[in-house]
Design a protein around this motif. Structure first.
Motif, PDB file in Angstrom:
ATOM      1  N   PRO A  34      33.683  32.324  42.147  1.00 11.00           N
ATOM      2  CA  PRO A  34      34.205  34.001  42.596  1.00 11.00           C
ATOM      3  C   PRO A  34      35.022  34.065  40.790  1.00 11.00           C
ATOM      4  N   ASN A  35      34.272  35.546  41.639  1.00  9.89           N
ATOM      5  CA  ASN A  35      35.286  36.742  40.211  1.00  9.89           C
ATOM      6  C   ASN A  35      35.198  37.517  41.676  1.00  9.89           C
ATOM      7  N   TRP A  36      36.437  36.802  42.270  1.00  7.74           N
ATOM      8  CA  TRP A  36      37.827  37.758  43.119  1.00  7.74           C
ATOM      9  C   TRP A  36      37.770  39.165  42.595  1.00  7.74           C
ATOM     10  N   PHE A  37      38.551  39.260  41.888  1.00  2.00           N
ATOM     11  CA  PHE A  37      38.754  40.840  41.602  1.00  2.00           C
ATOM     12  C   PHE A  37      37.750  41.835  41.252  1.00  2.00           C
ATOM     13  N   ALA A  38      36.606  41.085  41.040  1.00  4.02           N
ATOM     14  CA  ALA A  38      35.075  42.067  41.217  1.00  4.02           C
ATOM     15  C   ALA A  38      34.708  42.348  42.827  1.00  4.02           C
TER      16      ALA A  38
END
Length: 69
Positions: A34-38
């Motif tokens: 998962p791209n947590w920033f996005a």
């Protein structure tokens, strides 16, 4: 009314066809993480920030209404 229905149909179509997995994940060593920033950016921009701004403008309107009376 026809524009409203058309806009809802087009929006739903685009949401179904969008590549959500590629947008919100990062490829590391062949695994999607998962791209947590996005994800956080989307949640903040579409949920948290509008709620904060709604609360601030509602409070400001209430103060202005009290001044007018």
């Amino acid at each position: 009314m026809i524009l409203f229905i058309l806009s809802v149909v087009i929006t739903l179509f685009l949401l179904m066809r969008y590549d959500w997995i590629s947008e919100f994940s990062i490829n590391r060593a062949g695994h999607l993480m998962p791209n947590w920033f996005a994800i956080f950016g989307m949640v903040f921009g579409f949920v948290i920030l509008p709620l904060i701004l709604f609360w601030l403008t509602r409070r400001e309107r209430a103060e202005n209404d009290e001044r007018v009376k």
